[in-house]
Design an enzyme around this catalytic site. Structure first.
Site, PDB file in Angstrom:
ATOM      1  N   GLN A   1       0.851  -1.189   0.000  1.00  0.00           N
ATOM      2  CA  GLN A   1       0.000   0.000   0.000  1.00  0.00           C
ATOM      3  C   GLN A   1       0.887   1.240   0.000  1.00  0.00           C
ATOM      4  O   GLN A   1       1.940   1.254   0.619  1.00  0.00           O
ATOM      5  CB  GLN A   1      -0.868  -0.026   1.268  1.00  0.00           C
ATOM      6  CG  GLN A   1      -1.927   1.016   1.366  1.00  0.00           C
ATOM      7  CD  GLN A   1      -2.849   0.721   2.547  1.00  0.00           C
ATOM      8  OE1 GLN A   1      -3.491  -0.311   2.607  1.00  0.00           O
ATOM      9  NE2 GLN A   1      -2.891   1.636   3.488  1.00  0.00           N
TER      10      GLN A   1
ATOM     11  N   HIS B   1       2.249   6.714  15.657  1.00  0.00           N
ATOM     12  CA  HIS B   1       1.359   5.637  15.219  1.00  0.00           C
ATOM     13  C   HIS B   1       2.117   4.341  14.962  1.00  0.00           C
ATOM     14  O   HIS B   1       3.280   4.363  14.562  1.00  0.00           O
ATOM     15  CB  HIS B   1       0.650   6.021  13.925  1.00  0.00           C
ATOM     16  CG  HIS B   1      -0.081   7.317  14.004  1.00  0.00           C
ATOM     17  ND1 HIS B   1      -0.143   8.199  12.942  1.00  0.00           N
ATOM     18  CD2 HIS B   1      -0.785   7.905  15.011  1.00  0.00           C
ATOM     19  CE1 HIS B   1      -0.850   9.256  13.293  1.00  0.00           C
ATOM     20  NE2 HIS B   1      -1.246   9.104  14.537  1.00  0.00           N
TER      21      HIS B   1
ATOM     22  N   LYS C   1       7.655   0.668   6.947  1.00  0.00           N
ATOM     23  CA  LYS C   1       7.331   1.858   6.156  1.00  0.00           C
ATOM     24  C   LYS C   1       8.584   2.380   5.471  1.00  0.00           C
ATOM     25  O   LYS C   1       9.674   2.337   6.032  1.00  0.00           O
ATOM     26  CB  LYS C   1       6.792   2.982   7.055  1.00  0.00           C
ATOM     27  CG  LYS C   1       5.495   2.671   7.728  1.00  0.00           C
ATOM     28  CD  LYS C   1       5.057   3.830   8.628  1.00  0.00           C
ATOM     29  CE  LYS C   1       3.756   3.502   9.327  1.00  0.00           C
ATOM     30  NZ  LYS C   1       3.355   4.566  10.258  1.00  0.00           N
TER      31      LYS C   1
ATOM     32  N   GLU D   1      -4.383  -0.811  15.206  1.00  0.00           N
ATOM     33  CA  GLU D   1      -3.740   0.497  15.295  1.00  0.00           C
ATOM     34  C   GLU D   1      -3.533   0.882  16.766  1.00  0.00           C
ATOM     35  O   GLU D   1      -4.406   0.702  17.598  1.00  0.00           O
ATOM     36  CB  GLU D   1      -4.615   1.549  14.615  1.00  0.00           C
ATOM     37  CG  GLU D   1      -4.023   2.928  14.637  1.00  0.00           C
ATOM     38  CD  GLU D   1      -4.951   3.973  14.038  1.00  0.00           C
ATOM     39  OE1 GLU D   1      -4.432   4.998  13.607  1.00  0.00           O
ATOM     40  OE2 GLU D   1      -6.173   3.754  14.013  1.00  0.00           O
TER      41      GLU D   1
ATOM     42  N   LYS E   1      -7.524  12.960  18.042  1.00  0.00           N
ATOM     43  CA  LYS E   1      -7.132  11.556  18.246  1.00  0.00           C
ATOM     44  C   LYS E   1      -5.675  11.452  18.714  1.00  0.00           C
ATOM     45  O   LYS E   1      -5.375  10.722  19.665  1.00  0.00           O
ATOM     46  CB  LYS E   1      -7.338  10.777  16.950  1.00  0.00           C
ATOM     47  CG  LYS E   1      -7.015   9.309  17.032  1.00  0.00           C
ATOM     48  CD  LYS E   1      -7.284   8.639  15.697  1.00  0.00           C
ATOM     49  CE  LYS E   1      -6.892   7.192  15.706  1.00  0.00           C
ATOM     50  NZ  LYS E   1      -7.132   6.547  14.418  1.00  0.00           N
TER      51      LYS E   1
END
Length: 187
Positions: free
Chosen positions: A46, A62, A72, A143, A167
């Site tokens: 992704q 995160h 990542k 998450e 958040k």
């Protein structure tokens, strides 16, 4: 590509090796073979883009937890960011240590973030874009987040945040979350 391992094992700063001439330059921003030679996870599934209107926008910290931990490959494609990662691997020599790297569009530098790391950034310019390829699909139930100014890590942000989502402001401190869940929420 030029790979520089950071003090956090498995995390690399990757620079584009430029072949320059009168037109500009050519270089690779991704090469499976070269990344495999460094033992890096190359199963990217992704690609994400984060557009940030204002300087001082902070996103993070995160991560996704097992079995959906993600690697990542992060790059700033417009503007500039200060990218931060925290090693959250309990069995790591650098557990709970962090590094920050300035990524700018004009330098083409990238940060390779291994599985088991929390990730976040603050924008250093208005209208900054960040792209990151990941090795797992986003899975909401896996998450997790750590508060950006958690005293357990003492991250030294280069500028004061101006914009933080509700958040991200509400993420618990690491020690508090671990005490509440017996260590299962973040690690």
């Amino acid at each position: 590509m030029i790979f520089t391992e950071t003090k956090l094992k498995g995390a690399f700063i990757i620079d584009v090796k430029r072949l320059e001439d009168e037109r500009g330059f050519f270089g690779r921003s991704y090469c499976k073979r070269e990344m495999d030679e460094h033992g890096l996870n190359t199963n990217m599934v992704q690609a994400n883009v984060s557009y940030n209107k204002k300087k001082g926008t902070l996103r993070g910290m995160h991560m996704q937890v097992s079995p959906y931990e993600e690697t990542k490959l992060v790059r700033c494609t417009r503007g500039a960011i200060y990218d931060v990662i925290i090693d959250m691997r309990e069995d790591s020599e650098t557990y709970k240590q962090w590094i920050g790297v300035e990524l700018t569009a004009d330098k083409y530098r990238m940060l390779f973030v291994p599985e088991g790391f929390a990730h976040g950034f603050i924008t250093l310019e208005d209208n900054s874009d960040v792209t990151y390829n990941v090795t797992q699909f986003y899975t909401p139930g896996s998450e997790r987040g750590i508060r950006w100014n958690d005293p357990a890590f003492n991250i030294e942000w280069p500028i004061a945040p101006q914009v933080i989502s509700e958040k991200d402001q509400e993420h618990p401190d690491f020690e508090e979350a671990n005490a509440t869940t017996g260590g299962k929420q973040l690690a």
